[in-house]
Design a protein around this motif. Structure first.
Motif, PDB file in Angstrom:
ATOM      1  N   SER A 138       0.822  -1.199   0.000  1.00 49.74           N
ATOM      2  CA  SER A 138       0.000   0.000   0.000  1.00 49.74           C
ATOM      3  C   SER A 138       0.863   1.259   0.000  1.00 49.74           C
ATOM      4  N   TYR A 139       0.347   2.292  -0.654  1.00 48.26           N
ATOM      5  CA  TYR A 139       0.945   3.619  -0.616  1.00 48.26           C
ATOM      6  C   TYR A 139      -0.151   4.592  -0.193  1.00 48.26           C
ATOM      7  N   LEU A 140       0.048   5.222   0.953  1.00 48.06           N
ATOM      8  CA  LEU A 140      -0.984   6.041   1.569  1.00 48.06           C
ATOM      9  C   LEU A 140      -0.466   7.460   1.726  1.00 48.06           C
ATOM     10  N   LEU A 141      -1.106   8.397   1.058  1.00 45.07           N
ATOM     11  CA  LEU A 141      -0.668   9.783   1.122  1.00 45.07           C
ATOM     12  C   LEU A 141      -0.888  10.339   2.522  1.00 45.07           C
ATOM     13  N   ASP A 142       0.052  11.179   2.990  1.00 46.92           N
ATOM     14  CA  ASP A 142      -0.072  11.802   4.302  1.00 46.92           C
ATOM     15  C   ASP A 142      -1.190  12.840   4.268  1.00 46.92           C
ATOM     16  N   ARG A 143      -2.370  12.459   4.723  1.00 43.58           N
ATOM     17  CA  ARG A 143      -3.497  13.374   4.747  1.00 43.58           C
ATOM     18  C   ARG A 143      -4.350  13.072   5.974  1.00 43.58           C
ATOM     19  N   THR A 144      -5.122  14.076   6.401  1.00 41.95           N
ATOM     20  CA  THR A 144      -5.981  13.873   7.569  1.00 41.95           C
ATOM     21  C   THR A 144      -7.319  13.254   7.194  1.00 41.95           C
ATOM     22  N   ASP A 145      -7.688  13.315   5.895  1.00 46.76           N
ATOM     23  CA  ASP A 145      -8.980  12.787   5.475  1.00 46.76           C
ATOM     24  C   ASP A 145      -8.847  11.428   4.797  1.00 46.76           C
ATOM     25  N   ALA A 146      -7.915  10.612   5.277  1.00 44.75           N
ATOM     26  CA  ALA A 146      -7.623   9.344   4.623  1.00 44.75           C
ATOM     27  C   ALA A 146      -8.849   8.429   4.558  1.00 44.75           C
ATOM     28  N   LYS A 147      -9.746   8.516   5.533  1.00 42.21           N
ATOM     29  CA  LYS A 147     -10.891   7.596   5.563  1.00 42.21           C
ATOM     30  C   LYS A 147     -11.834   7.794   4.378  1.00 42.21           C
ATOM     31  N   THR A 148     -11.893   8.997   3.857  1.00 43.23           N
ATOM     32  CA  THR A 148     -12.806   9.273   2.749  1.00 43.23           C
ATOM     33  C   THR A 148     -12.078   9.511   1.430  1.00 43.23           C
ATOM     34  N   ARG A 149     -10.782   9.328   1.425  1.00 43.28           N
ATOM     35  CA  ARG A 149     -10.004   9.511   0.195  1.00 43.28           C
ATOM     36  C   ARG A 149     -10.169   8.287  -0.696  1.00 43.28           C
ATOM     37  N   PRO A 150     -10.213   8.442  -2.026  1.00 43.12           N
ATOM     38  CA  PRO A 150     -10.308   7.273  -2.900  1.00 43.12           C
ATOM     39  C   PRO A 150      -9.183   6.282  -2.632  1.00 43.12           C
ATOM     40  N   ILE A 151      -9.504   5.000  -2.778  1.00 48.45           N
ATOM     41  CA  ILE A 151      -8.515   3.936  -2.617  1.00 48.45           C
ATOM     42  C   ILE A 151      -8.657   2.991  -3.804  1.00 48.45           C
ATOM     43  N   THR A 152      -7.542   2.622  -4.389  1.00 49.21           N
ATOM     44  CA  THR A 152      -7.527   1.812  -5.601  1.00 49.21           C
ATOM     45  C   THR A 152      -6.785   0.510  -5.354  1.00 49.21           C
ATOM     46  N   TYR A 153      -7.424  -0.612  -5.713  1.00 52.50           N
ATOM     47  CA  TYR A 153      -6.806  -1.931  -5.616  1.00 52.50           C
ATOM     48  C   TYR A 153      -6.372  -2.363  -7.012  1.00 52.50           C
ATOM     49  N   ALA A 154      -5.101  -2.777  -7.128  1.00 53.71           N
ATOM     50  CA  ALA A 154      -4.501  -3.054  -8.426  1.00 53.71           C
ATOM     51  C   ALA A 154      -4.091  -4.523  -8.528  1.00 53.71           C
ATOM     52  N   PHE A 155      -4.346  -5.111  -9.705  1.00 50.66           N
ATOM     53  CA  PHE A 155      -4.060  -6.525  -9.953  1.00 50.66           C
ATOM     54  C   PHE A 155      -3.381  -6.655 -11.311  1.00 50.66           C
ATOM     55  N   ASN A 156      -2.356  -7.481 -11.379  1.00 53.94           N
ATOM     56  CA  ASN A 156      -1.783  -7.842 -12.664  1.00 53.94           C
ATOM     57  C   ASN A 156      -2.435  -9.123 -13.176  1.00 53.94           C
ATOM     58  N   GLY A 157      -1.821  -9.724 -14.180  1.00 59.67           N
ATOM     59  CA  GLY A 157      -2.517 -10.799 -14.887  1.00 59.67           C
ATOM     60  C   GLY A 157      -1.820 -12.124 -14.865  1.00 59.67           C
ATOM     61  N   GLY A 158      -1.526 -12.641 -16.045  1.00 61.27           N
ATOM     62  CA  GLY A 158      -0.905 -13.952 -16.183  1.00 61.27           C
ATOM     63  C   GLY A 158      -1.837 -14.977 -16.819  1.00 61.27           C
ATOM     64  N   PRO A 159      -2.670 -15.680 -15.996  1.00 62.31           N
ATOM     65  CA  PRO A 159      -2.638 -15.735 -14.526  1.00 62.31           C
ATOM     66  C   PRO A 159      -1.279 -16.218 -14.009  1.00 62.31           C
ATOM     67  N   GLY A 160      -0.881 -15.671 -12.897  1.00 66.45           N
ATOM     68  CA  GLY A 160       0.382 -16.030 -12.291  1.00 66.45           C
ATOM     69  C   GLY A 160       1.349 -14.877 -12.155  1.00 66.45           C
ATOM     70  N   ALA A 161       0.906 -13.663 -12.447  1.00 65.05           N
ATOM     71  CA  ALA A 161       1.791 -12.497 -12.354  1.00 65.05           C
ATOM     72  C   ALA A 161       1.567 -11.756 -11.049  1.00 65.05           C
ATOM     73  N   ALA A 162       2.670 -11.345 -10.426  1.00 64.78           N
ATOM     74  CA  ALA A 162       2.592 -10.464  -9.267  1.00 64.78           C
ATOM     75  C   ALA A 162       2.306  -9.042  -9.743  1.00 64.78           C
ATOM     76  N   SER A 163       1.998  -8.172  -8.799  1.00 68.25           N
ATOM     77  CA  SER A 163       1.557  -6.819  -9.148  1.00 68.25           C
ATOM     78  C   SER A 163       2.713  -5.848  -9.389  1.00 68.25           C
ATOM     79  N   ALA A 164       3.933  -6.332  -9.446  1.00 64.57           N
ATOM     80  CA  ALA A 164       5.096  -5.449  -9.608  1.00 64.57           C
ATOM     81  C   ALA A 164       5.056  -4.679 -10.926  1.00 64.57           C
ATOM     82  N   PHE A 165       4.428  -5.238 -11.956  1.00 67.99           N
ATOM     83  CA  PHE A 165       4.389  -4.548 -13.246  1.00 67.99           C
ATOM     84  C   PHE A 165       3.649  -3.221 -13.129  1.00 67.99           C
ATOM     85  N   LEU A 166       2.445  -3.245 -12.575  1.00 67.03           N
ATOM     86  CA  LEU A 166       1.700  -2.004 -12.379  1.00 67.03           C
ATOM     87  C   LEU A 166       2.352  -1.131 -11.311  1.00 67.03           C
ATOM     88  N   ASN A 167       2.853  -1.767 -10.259  1.00 68.38           N
ATOM     89  CA  ASN A 167       3.440  -1.039  -9.140  1.00 68.38           C
ATOM     90  C   ASN A 167       4.660  -0.241  -9.583  1.00 68.38           C
TER      91      ASN A 167
END
Length: 492
Positions: free
Chosen positions: A79-108
């Motif tokens: 996770s990468y979380l920006l230093d903010r006071t409104d973190a609870k309502t800030r957008p959050i994005t979950y990222a997945f790579n493919g393969g099947p069998g690929a780790a998320s390092a490509f997008l990361n």
């Protein structure tokens, strides 16, 4: 690796191009692997075009349990979380790579994370040092980011006596990953945050299904989906022996690859090819190989568009498969192209062989440095040291994948339709590269053109950028993706 496969099986078996690296002293296989370390965090900064972002990087294992309360898996998320006071309502994005069998390092480390490793372009080699730099095009400015490694990829694994193969399948994968998203939101007190999903390649196939599962079972609404170089319906690419559709969907990407030898190719530059592919080319394909005049016409036009020899194209009946094209396009130079971006090349290791055999210049060229970068980041930057192999591309996951039962090939278009119909606020961005031969953008155009408007046809957008499957490795295309993503998030 084995010889390049057909366009359909190349995508399904991409993880056969396996890369992995373990820290010094690690065992390749441990019958009873030790527990993963406790979560690790580190405060970092990244300089972008707009600001210097201060954020917290965190890696942790999300535990999953069976109905009896016994742990069955540990799914590692970064996770990468920006230093903010409104973190609870800030957008959050979950990222997945493919393969099947690929780790998320490509997008990361390639596309949207705060740190980036240049890779995947002409000149990338396995011996390149894995140097991470600030990513000026990170999405962290407008959304927190969570990168998910499915079971069997990265450091994620089944635990105890549980069989990892239980997690390797179209349905079980969606079930697992939707649970991870819902659980992570609850664990991190982010249930009030707008949720977005982004997936690349098979990850792009995943995200509509995960979104629908979250809506229907886990009580989590998703505000936006971004599918990068996805396959949305595997049936479109099936039946090359009898169906004209796979050839229609591939032709614009072949033509783009030929034209890109002279410079960047935008989708607008391919309007004539799209019109021909869905018009006269389709009509002549439908006439079949016994119509000599039709074969002559389409062979001449395909040769002109692809830059291949006309007599050679005619021997193929005007139907040029991607591995043949990738080998023939630069054969006069003794080079082969990547199926992921035909204009990224390497020397043909067997130029005299009748059977094409080569390592993919994009995927294999980036495998070693990207794996080293990920291992070093977790161990040295975050202090998350794991005494086992890091699986960037896991061939056992790919080979063991269960594609479902019955006669129909898997698709995620139905889930996309249902999610859009249920939630009028949901927006979708489907992004492709012009010179990607593995997942040609015309496949997604065919799928998306058949969707109802659902009140607003602008809710679903197809964007096409110069470059291949990982078009974001090109600076201009990565910046264009950032701009379009900002529009989806309403962060312009």
């Amino acid at each position: 690796m084995s010889a390049p496969m057909t366009r359909r099986t190349t995508f399904l078996a991409a993880a056969l191009l396996i890369g992995s690296l373990a820290p010094a002293g690690a065992q390749e296989k441990a019958p009873n692997p030790v527990a993963l370390p406790a979560e690790a965090t580190q405060r970092e900064t990244a300089v972008t075009a707009d600001a210097t972002l201060a954020y917290n990087a965190r890696v942790e294992a999300v535990p999953l349990y069976d109905p009896k309360g016994e742990k069955v898996a540990e799914v590692v998320v970064t996770s990468y979380l920006l230093d903010r006071t409104d973190a609870k309502t800030r957008p959050i994005t979950y990222a997945f790579n493919g393969g099947p069998g690929a780790a998320s390092a490509f997008l990361n480390f390639g596309a949207i994370g705060p740190k980036r490793m240049p890779f995947g372009t002409e000149g990338t080699t396995p011996s390149d040092l894995p140097h991470l730099i600030d990513n000026a095009e990170t999405w962290l400015g407008f959304t927190d980011l969570v990168f998910v490694d499915p079971v069997g990829t990265g450091y994620s694994r089944a635990v105890g006596n549980n069989d990892p193969k239980d997690f390797w399948g179209v349905e079980s994968d969606v079930d697992t990953l939707s649970r991870v998203v819902a659980k992570h939101l609850a664990l991190r007190n982010r249930l009030m945050s707008p949720v977005y999903l982004v997936g690349e390649s098979y990850g792009g196939f995943r995200v509509p299904r995960i979104a629908r599962q979250l809506q229907a079972r886990d009580g989590v609404g998703v505000r936006g989906l971004i599918a990068i170089s996805p396959v949305l319906d595997f049936a479109i690419r099936d039946g090359e022996g009898s169906s004209p559709v796979p050839w229609v969907s591939a032709l614009p990407s072949l033509a783009a690859s030929a034209r890109a030898r002279k410079g960047l190719v935008e989708r607008a530059d391919l309007a004539d090819v799209e019109a021909y592919a869905t018009g006269a080319f389709l009509a002549d394909l439908m006439k079949g190989p016994r119509d000599a005049e039709a074969v002559d016409r389409l062979s001449a036009r395909v040769a002109e568009l692809t830059g291949l020899d006309r007599a050679f194209v005619k021997r193929l009946g005007g139907r040029v498969d991607i591995q043949t094209f990738a080998r023939e396009l630069r054969r006069d130079e003794g080079k082969v192209g990547s199926l992921y971006d035909a204009n990224v090349t390497a020397f043909d290791p067997f130029p005299s062989s009748a059977r094409a055999r080569w390592e993919d210049p994009v995927l294999d060229g980036a495998l070693a440095p990207l794996t080293r970068a990920a291992v070093d980041f977790y161990a040295r930057d975050l202090g998350f040291r794991v005494d086992r192999r890091y699986e960037l591309l896991a061939s056992d996951v790919n080979r063991g994948w269960k594609w479902g039962s019955g006669q129909s090939l898997p698709e995620s278009t139905s889930a996309l339709r249902e999610a859009l119909a249920l939630d009028p606020k949901l927006k979708v961005l489907v992004a492709h590269g012009t010179t990607d031969l593995v997942t040609p953008y015309m496949e997604s155009r065919i799928v998306l053109d058949q969707l109802p408007a659902f009140g607003d046809p602008e809710r679903v957008k197809l964007t096409v950028y110069p470059g291949g499957h990982m078009f974001y490795t090109r600076d201009g295309s990565r910046a264009a993706l950032l701009k379009d993503a900002k529009a989806l998030y309403g962060a312009e």
